[in-house]
Design a protein around this motif. Structure first.
Motif, PDB file in Angstrom:
ATOM      1  N   LYS A 265       4.676   8.654   4.744  1.00 37.56           N
ATOM      2  CA  LYS A 265       3.365   8.741   4.102  1.00 37.56           C
ATOM      3  C   LYS A 265       3.503   9.224   2.654  1.00 37.56           C
ATOM      4  O   LYS A 265       2.875   8.663   1.737  1.00 37.56           O
ATOM      5  N   ALA A 266       4.325  10.243   2.435  1.00 36.08           N
ATOM      6  CA  ALA A 266       4.515  10.763   1.086  1.00 36.08           C
ATOM      7  C   ALA A 266       5.144   9.710   0.172  1.00 36.08           C
ATOM      8  O   ALA A 266       4.790   9.591  -1.004  1.00 36.08           O
ATOM      9  N   GLY A 267       6.085   8.944   0.722  1.00 36.81           N
ATOM     10  CA  GLY A 267       6.704   7.884  -0.068  1.00 36.81           C
ATOM     11  C   GLY A 267       5.694   6.831  -0.477  1.00 36.81           C
ATOM     12  O   GLY A 267       5.684   6.363  -1.627  1.00 36.81           O
ATOM     13  N   LEU A 268       4.827   6.441   0.454  1.00 38.35           N
ATOM     14  CA  LEU A 268       3.791   5.453   0.139  1.00 38.35           C
ATOM     15  C   LEU A 268       2.789   6.007  -0.873  1.00 38.35           C
ATOM     16  O   LEU A 268       2.305   5.277  -1.752  1.00 38.35           O
ATOM     17  N   SER A 269       2.481   7.294  -0.765  1.00 40.05           N
ATOM     18  CA  SER A 269       1.564   7.912  -1.727  1.00 40.05           C
ATOM     19  C   SER A 269       2.186   7.973  -3.110  1.00 40.05           C
ATOM     20  O   SER A 269       1.497   7.771  -4.122  1.00 40.05           O
ATOM     21  N   ALA A 270       3.483   8.241  -3.174  1.00 38.73           N
ATOM     22  CA  ALA A 270       4.175   8.230  -4.466  1.00 38.73           C
ATOM     23  C   ALA A 270       4.139   6.829  -5.069  1.00 38.73           C
ATOM     24  O   ALA A 270       3.920   6.662  -6.280  1.00 38.73           O
ATOM     25  N   PHE A 271       4.347   5.822  -4.231  1.00 34.07           N
ATOM     26  CA  PHE A 271       4.272   4.439  -4.685  1.00 34.07           C
ATOM     27  C   PHE A 271       2.882   4.146  -5.259  1.00 34.07           C
ATOM     28  O   PHE A 271       2.739   3.570  -6.355  1.00 34.07           O
ATOM     29  N   ASP A 272       1.852   4.539  -4.545  1.00 35.32           N
ATOM     30  CA  ASP A 272       0.484   4.309  -4.995  1.00 35.32           C
ATOM     31  C   ASP A 272       0.225   5.010  -6.325  1.00 35.32           C
ATOM     32  O   ASP A 272      -0.426   4.451  -7.223  1.00 35.32           O
ATOM     33  N   PHE A 273       0.730   6.214  -6.483  1.00 26.04           N
ATOM     34  CA  PHE A 273       0.563   6.944  -7.742  1.00 26.04           C
ATOM     35  C   PHE A 273       1.250   6.217  -8.888  1.00 26.04           C
ATOM     36  O   PHE A 273       0.683   6.069  -9.985  1.00 26.04           O
ATOM     37  N   LEU A 274       2.466   5.757  -8.651  1.00 22.23           N
ATOM     38  CA  LEU A 274       3.255   5.144  -9.720  1.00 22.23           C
ATOM     39  C   LEU A 274       2.641   3.839 -10.217  1.00 22.23           C
ATOM     40  O   LEU A 274       2.682   3.545 -11.421  1.00 22.23           O
ATOM     41  N   ILE A 275       2.088   3.047  -9.305  1.00 21.88           N
ATOM     42  CA  ILE A 275       1.525   1.765  -9.748  1.00 21.88           C
ATOM     43  C   ILE A 275       0.184   1.947 -10.462  1.00 21.88           C
ATOM     44  O   ILE A 275      -0.287   1.024 -11.135  1.00 21.88           O
ATOM     45  N   ARG A 276      -0.402   3.126 -10.334  1.00 22.85           N
ATOM     46  CA  ARG A 276      -1.696   3.387 -10.973  1.00 22.85           C
ATOM     47  C   ARG A 276      -1.573   4.215 -12.242  1.00 22.85           C
ATOM     48  O   ARG A 276      -2.575   4.483 -12.916  1.00 22.85           O
ATOM     49  N   ASN A 277      -0.374   4.644 -12.582  1.00 20.61           N
ATOM     50  CA  ASN A 277      -0.181   5.496 -13.746  1.00 20.61           C
ATOM     51  C   ASN A 277       0.967   4.972 -14.590  1.00 20.61           C
ATOM     52  O   ASN A 277       1.991   4.539 -14.058  1.00 20.61           O
ATOM     53  N   GLU A 278       0.791   5.029 -15.885  1.00 19.26           N
ATOM     54  CA  GLU A 278       1.812   4.545 -16.798  1.00 19.26           C
ATOM     55  C   GLU A 278       2.972   5.527 -16.870  1.00 19.26           C
ATOM     56  O   GLU A 278       2.798   6.742 -16.715  1.00 19.26           O
ATOM     57  N   ALA A 279       4.143   4.978 -17.166  1.00 21.52           N
ATOM     58  CA  ALA A 279       5.332   5.808 -17.340  1.00 21.52           C
ATOM     59  C   ALA A 279       5.246   6.525 -18.684  1.00 21.52           C
ATOM     60  O   ALA A 279       4.587   6.054 -19.621  1.00 21.52           O
ATOM     61  N   PRO A 280       5.913   7.690 -18.824  1.00 23.29           N
ATOM     62  CA  PRO A 280       5.892   8.424 -20.100  1.00 23.29           C
ATOM     63  C   PRO A 280       6.317   7.558 -21.285  1.00 23.29           C
ATOM     64  O   PRO A 280       5.734   7.666 -22.369  1.00 23.29           O
TER      65      PRO A 280
END
Length: 538
Positions: free
Chosen positions: A507-522
């Motif tokens: 679940k945490a891995g999927l949540s991290a994935f969801d966060f990354l696709i919705r936020n730009e990289a530095p």
């Protein structure tokens, strides 16, 4: 000694020998010596590259040396019979002596070969100890790859007088040049880290040289492995930084509630996790203890993890899976007599208390299971529980109460563990119904009172923790800091179970994935800011 199936398997393994090896035994007239002779003859009969002789003159009898025929310095000595959990260690020692390459990185082997000085290791193990094989195999590799290293691996049950004289009350126990070196599970990298004073600095340099990743998992237990597999499968660069890959699973013996797997053991499960993780492009960085978390809001870019050796790793997203450890009683005598009668692993250390009186503190499943196991080995078990009744499953309580050498004491608050300065000799508890203090004379105390989350390093990070030190997470495994997630026994999720940790890690891995696709990289944010600045007229 070996049944037909074991002989067949061993013969297949010995087919990997690249050069001859010699088995040189030092034997007496006792039954164990006769068994050793039989075992070595059986091994020698399975492959013509193996020879056995019985003219050794070592003072420990029975014992035998495994050595490379072309280089007698490449050798290791077993004292007693390495069966049970150590049979695999015996097979690996035979293969490594015969030139079969170990599954260890060239970098670690080169570090072992480059170690300077003379080192005489003596290590005590028990045949029921699941923590001991790692140490046995690490010392075997070290001795096989460095002429300055000698290793004698001693089965404590076969040398009881020696164990008592050295006051070995917990295994694995390692002595170096006659002095206590270490207790507990260690692998080759950890041993080299203790011997090589520059190892920490080199490890820190390697960490600092690594580029930022999209997901960094801190902790390598079931939750961490699951999170890493899920983010890697999504195509994100993923690293695991763990104090020891496998986590507390490595200290677990029988596992019977991992759904679809009726029975397994902790070390086997840890190996399976490692094998599964290795199927993906995941950078596993072992032997790294996290010391500090610096959120991206403070760095202006990536989340950063600072490790005990001074090295730093950076990531767009973090998954914290640092797990938990055995809770301590916190009473006088506990720390003073650790490994001198105070123990936390009944499977590992139980055989050292054969014929003695011990106590188990804790009436939950772990405590009652420990008491049952110990009752089959020791003279008498006293189970001490703080509450007014045991909390273990009824089937376990019924089994415990059927045993004739067990006493159960409830409503008892343990107040002190006593000793003679060298080892434990008793336990003091207060009867919570009468406030009367009572003493139990014994030689060992096994503490089984639950877990403490490994989260002390997060206290000044901004991550919200409960009063018990658990990481506060929501239904999606998110912490209060964007981009930082957590899973497993270190969190507020109820029921600390392996199967739950795996699910929470996924679940945490999927949540991290969801966060990354919705936020730009530095880098993308910086590039956008730079582009905007360039469009502003002077």
């Amino acid at each position: 000694m070996l049944d037909a199936n074991m002989k067949q398997q061993l013969q297949q393994f010995l087919g990997n020998l690249r050069e001859p090896i010699e088995l040189v035994a030092s034997l007496g007239d006792d039954a164990k010596s006769n068994e050793t002779r039989e075992l070595l003859n059986e091994i020698a009969e399975l492959n013509d590259k193996v020879s056995a002789s019985f003219d050794g003159d070592d003072q420990r009898k029975p014992s035998f040396e495994i050595r490379r025929a072309s280089d007698h310095d490449a050798s290791v000595r077993f004292a007693g019979l390495p069966m049970g959990h150590e049979f695999t260690s015996l097979v690996l020692a035979l293969l490594w002596a015969g030139g079969h390459p170990p599954k260890v990185s060239d970098e670690v082997l080169e570090q072992a070969r480059a170690l300077e000085g003379d080192y005489d290791f003596e290590m005590y193990f028990s045949l029921s100890c699941q923590n001991c094989p790692d140490v046995v195999q690490a010392l075997t590799l070290l001795a096989m790859n460095n002429k300055g290293v000698k290793a004698t691996l001693i089965e404590g049950g076969a040398f009881k007088d020696e164990v008592d004289a050295r006051q070995v009350m917990a295994v694995p126990a390692v002595f170096l040049n006659g002095e206590n070196f270490a207790n507990g599970r260690m692998n080759l990298e950890e041993i080299l880290g203790k011997l090589d004073s520059n190892a920490g600095a080199r490890a820190a340099d390697k960490l600092n040289a690594k580029p930022p990743v999209e997901v960094l998992i801190v902790g390598g237990g079931p939750a961490g492995a699951a999170a890493a597999i899920y983010t890697a499968r999504k195509g994100f660069s993923t690293s695991i930084a763990a104090e020891r890959f496998g986590g507390q699973v490595l200290d677990t013996m029988a596992i019977e509630n991992l759904i679809s797997v009726p029975y397994t053991e902790g070390p086997k499960l840890a190996t399976a996790l490692e094998t599964h993780v290795s199927e993906y492009d995941i950078d596993v960085i072992n032997l790294q203890k996290a010391e500090k978390l610096i959120p991206a809001a403070q760095t202006g870019g990536y989340h950063e993890i600072v490790f005990e050796n001074g090295g730093t790793l950076k990531a767009r997203s973090l998954v914290l899976t640092t797990g938990a450890r055995w809770r301590q009683l916190g009473v006088p005598g506990e720390s003073e007599y650790a490994n001198k009668g105070v123990a936390y692993c009944p499977h590992c250390d139980g055989p050292l208390y054969k014929g003695k009186r011990v106590a188990v503190i804790g009436g939950g499943n772990s405590g009652v299971e420990a008491a049952i196991d110990l009752a089959n080995i020791v003279a008498h078990v006293t189970l001490v529980e703080f509450a007014d009744e045991l909390r273990a499953d009824e089937v376990l309580q019924k089994k415990l109460r059927s045993m004739g050498n067990v006493e159960i004491i409830t409503s008892a608050a343990t107040t002190e563990i006593t000793g003679d300065g060298q080892k434990v000799n008793g336990l003091v508890y207060k009867d919570r119904n009468t406030d009367q203090e009572k003493t139990v004379e014994l030689e060992g105390v096994f503490v089984q009172i639950g877990l403490v989350p490994n989260t002390e390093w997060l206290r000044d990070s901004g991550i919200e923790l409960t009063k018990f030190g658990e990481i506060e997470i929501d239904a999606k495994a998110a912490t209060n800091i964007p981009g930082i997630f957590a899973a497993g026994d270190a969190t507020t999720v109820p029921y600390k179970q392996i199967v739950i940790a795996m699910g929470e890690g996924a679940k945490a891995g999927l949540s991290a994935f969801d966060f990354l696709i919705r936020n730009e990289a530095p880098e993308e944010i910086a590039q956008a800011a730079q582009a905007a600045a360039e469009k502003v007229p002077a």
